[in-house]
Design an enzyme around this catalytic site. Sequence first.
Site, PDB file in Angstrom:
ATOM      1  CG  HIS A  72      -5.811  -1.915  -0.536  1.00 46.42           C
ATOM      2  ND1 HIS A  72      -4.979  -1.538  -1.572  1.00 46.42           N
ATOM      3  CD2 HIS A  72      -5.327  -1.319   0.572  1.00 46.42           C
ATOM      4  CE1 HIS A  72      -4.042  -0.737  -1.085  1.00 46.42           C
ATOM      5  NE2 HIS A  72      -4.225  -0.585   0.197  1.00 46.42           N
ATOM      6  CG  ASP A 129      -6.135  -2.677  -4.428  1.00 44.54           C
ATOM      7  OD1 ASP A 129      -6.749  -1.776  -3.835  1.00 44.54           O
ATOM      8  OD2 ASP A 129      -4.906  -2.681  -4.610  1.00 44.54           O
ATOM      9  CB  SER A 163      -0.956  -0.074   1.193  1.00 46.63           C
ATOM     10  OG  SER A 163      -1.956   0.879   1.088  1.00 46.63           O
TER      11      SER A 163
END
Length: 407
Positions: free
Chosen positions: A377, A347, A193
């Site tokens: 995610h 995601d 991320s």
Amino acid sequence: MLFLLLILLGAGGVLSTGIGLYVICYHLLTADIPAGISHPLKLRIFHCVLLLFMTWGKVLEALKICSLPRFVRFMHDLMPVKQDPDVVVTDLRFGSNPVKLYQPKTSSLTPRTGIIFYHGGGMVLGSLKSYHRICCHLCKVSGSVVLSVGYRQLPEHRFPVPEIDSFASTVHFLRSLKDYGVDPARVVLCGDSLGGTVAARICQKLEERQDLPKIRAQILIYAKMQGLYFQLPSYEQNKNVPMLTRRFATYCFSQYMDINPAWEHVIFKGGHLPTESWEKYRKWLDPENIPQRFKQRGYRPVSRMPLNESAYLEVGLRLERATFPLMVEDEVVARVPEACLVTCEYDFLRDDLLLYKKRLEDLGVPVTWHHMEDGFHGVLNTLTLRFFQFPCSARIMNVIVHFIKGL
Ligand SMILES: *[C@@H]1O[C@H](CO)[C@@H](O)[C@H](O)[C@H]1NC(C)=O
């Protein structure tokens, strides 16, 4: 006195129940749990817990008791830290930046691979502590020395503080590899991320440094690679898929970039940049660069709204000046180290990394790519949660370790 206490307790109880009910209703009304996700109920529970923390965070912030990011991190850091008998963990400071060093307990005759890990969480979630289990696991199964890097976060610190802090710790580590028994020819940067964003930027920045060992490879897991274009297919397809819904992403991003979240509707329609800017960045951001197979699930190309001048002045200009990995010139991107990229189908940010993948491949940088068809995610964070683990998190860890061992 007792009466007052009872009233307070009663009010607290009503508030807690109210928030709990609100969270469950909000989740049921807004969350989209795609059929391709392997354990839908687990994801629902995770999402409700996140929403609960976020909502309490908002209440406490409104009461001026504690900021939302601080509260949420406090809550996830309550999870106990488990020590592993095979890993030596050392808390250090490089300058004023906190880092955690993970070394395999068994001795090694030869220097080891070194992994510098940058955690994610969008500046709201995530900490050295909450990534302890992942780093410990990575150290143990790959037999590498892992340095987990901390950086200052919200509410006080914003873009580009994670990059600045992490860069300083990275340089510090690269200068002292010998002390930690790390082979200078085998240093890998890895992040998920926002941590992946940081890892990619540091690889780009280190390319001009002749005085430091060359980075061997970068591992980027569902990273955010650009901050300009919000009409990519995945932004549309996965806008209501937990854990990173469009609403949560907007919250993190607007806090991080210090922009007013009220611009959300202009930004997501592309009204924050003039046509000349779009022409300039098209080569890097064009959805045409995303393979067709990713556009099949409920995606229709959307047209951009006309420029909103005030949005440009307040938001567009600032975002244009912010350097994200995808917005860097070809000369630099062409020289970054070999990459292992992990994307997840469900995601919100999926297409950022798909665009970077194409860029790297076009420029001749070797790329290993793994796409998790059932991933979302944040899934990696369930790796060590036993009953709450998603099989996908173990697969991500396996491909990373396999990549590292093959270097
Ligand atoms: C720009 O966007 C804001 C917020 O949506 C809106 O209030 C304003 O009227 C828009 N300005 C123009 C010129 O469209």
